[in-house]
Design a protein around this motif. Sequence first.
Motif, mmCIF file in Angstrom:
data_model
loop_
_atom_site.group_PDB
_atom_site.id
_atom_site.type_symbol
_atom_site.label_atom_id
_atom_site.label_comp_id
_atom_site.label_asym_id
_atom_site.label_seq_id
_atom_site.Cartn_x
_atom_site.Cartn_y
_atom_site.Cartn_z
ATOM 1 N N VAL A 11 41.119 37.886 37.187
ATOM 2 C CA VAL A 11 42.179 37.287 36.537
ATOM 3 C C VAL A 11 43.581 37.776 37.186
ATOM 4 O O VAL A 11 43.347 38.644 37.906
ATOM 5 N N GLN A 12 44.482 36.665 37.157
ATOM 6 C CA GLN A 12 45.685 37.212 37.970
ATOM 7 C C GLN A 12 46.623 38.174 36.937
ATOM 8 O O GLN A 12 46.324 38.028 35.780
ATOM 9 N N ALA A 13 47.349 38.880 37.607
ATOM 10 C CA ALA A 13 48.328 39.430 36.736
ATOM 11 C C ALA A 13 48.954 38.618 35.828
ATOM 12 O O ALA A 13 49.348 37.596 35.925
ATOM 13 N N GLY A 14 49.175 39.191 34.354
ATOM 14 C CA GLY A 14 49.568 38.359 33.279
ATOM 15 C C GLY A 14 48.945 37.473 32.560
ATOM 16 O O GLY A 14 49.132 37.016 31.690
ATOM 17 N N GLY A 15 47.498 37.250 33.111
ATOM 18 C CA GLY A 15 46.580 36.528 32.596
ATOM 19 C C GLY A 15 45.888 37.280 31.138
ATOM 20 O O GLY A 15 46.063 38.358 30.964
ATOM 21 N N SER A 16 44.604 36.678 30.656
ATOM 22 C CA SER A 16 43.866 37.127 29.898
ATOM 23 C C SER A 16 42.382 37.013 29.982
ATOM 24 O O SER A 16 42.016 36.327 30.499
ATOM 25 N N LEU A 17 41.884 38.194 29.239
ATOM 26 C CA LEU A 17 40.383 37.635 29.151
ATOM 27 C C LEU A 17 40.024 38.184 27.652
ATOM 28 O O LEU A 17 40.704 39.093 27.238
ATOM 29 N N ARG A 18 38.852 37.964 27.280
ATOM 30 C CA ARG A 18 38.164 38.513 26.036
ATOM 31 C C ARG A 18 36.788 38.765 26.446
ATOM 32 O O ARG A 18 35.904 38.333 26.853
ATOM 33 N N PHE A 36 35.539 51.643 26.498
ATOM 34 C CA PHE A 36 36.020 52.504 27.579
ATOM 35 C C PHE A 36 35.952 51.817 29.000
ATOM 36 O O PHE A 36 35.360 50.600 29.026
ATOM 37 N N ARG A 37 36.745 52.346 29.760
ATOM 38 C CA ARG A 37 36.691 51.530 31.140
ATOM 39 C C ARG A 37 36.667 52.677 32.355
ATOM 40 O O ARG A 37 37.237 53.787 31.870
ATOM 41 N N GLN A 38 36.224 52.308 33.428
ATOM 42 C CA GLN A 38 36.372 53.233 34.676
ATOM 43 C C GLN A 38 36.608 52.508 35.802
ATOM 44 O O GLN A 38 36.188 51.606 36.317
ATOM 45 N N ALA A 39 37.825 52.777 36.340
ATOM 46 C CA ALA A 39 38.500 52.517 37.428
ATOM 47 C C ALA A 39 37.942 52.743 38.741
ATOM 48 O O ALA A 39 37.301 53.846 38.520
ATOM 49 N N PRO A 87 47.319 44.992 37.194
ATOM 50 C CA PRO A 87 46.188 45.601 38.308
ATOM 51 C C PRO A 87 45.411 46.934 37.850
ATOM 52 O O PRO A 87 44.319 47.141 37.835
ATOM 53 N N GLU A 88 46.344 47.580 37.044
ATOM 54 C CA GLU A 88 46.023 48.984 36.550
ATOM 55 C C GLU A 88 44.834 48.708 35.647
ATOM 56 O O GLU A 88 44.323 49.663 35.088
ATOM 57 N N ASP A 89 44.656 47.519 34.947
ATOM 58 C CA ASP A 89 43.566 47.424 34.131
ATOM 59 C C ASP A 89 42.135 47.000 34.805
ATOM 60 O O ASP A 89 41.250 46.954 33.919
ATOM 61 N N ASP A 108 26.237 60.717 25.658
ATOM 62 C CA ASP A 108 26.614 60.104 26.825
ATOM 63 C C ASP A 108 25.496 59.302 27.463
ATOM 64 O O ASP A 108 25.165 59.350 28.832
ATOM 65 N N THR A 109 25.234 58.208 27.009
ATOM 66 C CA THR A 109 24.315 56.895 27.587
ATOM 67 C C THR A 109 25.327 55.816 27.362
ATOM 68 O O THR A 109 25.763 55.578 26.438
ATOM 69 N N TRP A 110 25.014 54.995 28.548
ATOM 70 C CA TRP A 110 25.879 53.810 28.725
ATOM 71 C C TRP A 110 25.048 52.446 29.071
ATOM 72 O O TRP A 110 24.009 52.592 29.802
ATOM 73 N N GLY A 111 25.259 51.500 28.423
ATOM 74 C CA GLY A 111 24.655 50.309 29.038
ATOM 75 C C GLY A 111 25.292 49.657 30.080
ATOM 76 O O GLY A 111 26.252 50.464 30.681
ATOM 77 N N GLN A 112 25.115 48.618 30.698
ATOM 78 C CA GLN A 112 25.857 47.913 31.676
ATOM 79 C C GLN A 112 27.014 47.610 31.178
ATOM 80 O O GLN A 112 27.212 46.611 30.072
ATOM 81 N N GLY A 113 28.248 47.690 31.882
ATOM 82 C CA GLY A 113 29.331 47.195 31.764
ATOM 83 C C GLY A 113 29.660 45.911 32.279
ATOM 84 O O GLY A 113 28.987 45.538 32.823
ATOM 85 N N THR A 114 31.020 45.590 31.864
ATOM 86 C CA THR A 114 31.288 44.210 32.642
ATOM 87 C C THR A 114 32.455 44.576 33.369
ATOM 88 O O THR A 114 33.636 45.474 33.280
ATOM 89 N N GLU A 115 32.696 43.918 34.489
ATOM 90 C CA GLU A 115 33.574 44.047 35.500
ATOM 91 C C GLU A 115 34.964 43.263 35.197
ATOM 92 O O GLU A 115 34.647 41.919 35.416
ATOM 93 N N VAL A 116 36.124 43.925 35.252
ATOM 94 C CA VAL A 116 37.207 43.205 35.224
ATOM 95 C C VAL A 116 38.038 43.315 36.505
ATOM 96 O O VAL A 116 38.376 44.711 36.959
ATOM 97 N N THR A 117 38.561 42.640 37.236
ATOM 98 C CA THR A 117 39.536 42.513 38.259
ATOM 99 C C THR A 117 40.683 41.766 37.973
ATOM 100 O O THR A 117 40.598 40.472 37.668
ATOM 101 N N VAL A 118 41.762 42.367 38.017
ATOM 102 C CA VAL A 118 43.078 41.971 38.073
ATOM 103 C C VAL A 118 43.782 41.794 39.147
ATOM 104 O O VAL A 118 44.195 42.882 39.997
ATOM 105 N N SER A 119 43.899 40.706 39.751
ATOM 106 C CA SER A 119 44.869 40.634 41.148
ATOM 107 C C SER A 119 46.475 40.686 40.668
ATOM 108 O O SER A 119 46.836 40.106 39.921
ATOM 109 N N SER A 120 46.938 41.053 41.952
ATOM 110 C CA SER A 120 48.309 41.053 41.712
ATOM 111 C C SER A 120 49.215 39.805 42.423
ATOM 112 O O SER A 120 48.615 39.008 43.038
#
Length: 120
Positions: A11-18, A36-39, A87-89, A108-120
């Motif tokens: 998504v572009q900066a300023g956009g939204s996701l659910r 939680f998130r991991q950059a 982009p920091e998100d 400390d066990t985790w499932g598969q996450g979902t990737e979020v990429t914010v472009s500037s």
Amino acid sequence: VQLQASGGGLVQAGGSLRLSCASSSLGFASYAIGWFRQAPGKEREFVSACNWDAGRTTYADAVRGRFTISRDNAKRTVYLQMNSLNPEDTGVYYCNAVRYPRDLRFGDTWGQGTEVTVSS
């Protein structure tokens, strides 16, 4: 409890996701759920959490006012509405059962996450 995160994307900066966190566990409605998130190159960090009925919610300072957590126990799903993304998100987002607000309930066990990429 098995949890599956989904809804990420580019998504572009300023956009939204659910994002959605879905479970097949019959006990889902009794669990507080955290996001939680991991950059890239960074430690996993807390983003947001809600108690069993989302009557209590909490947010990391970096997302407060932009992100909203909610849940639908009938659908066994917790949502994270993310607005005004920057982009920091960017990162992989995970959900997990917590002892409200953020201590992992089942370790400390985790499932598969979902990737979020914010472009500037």
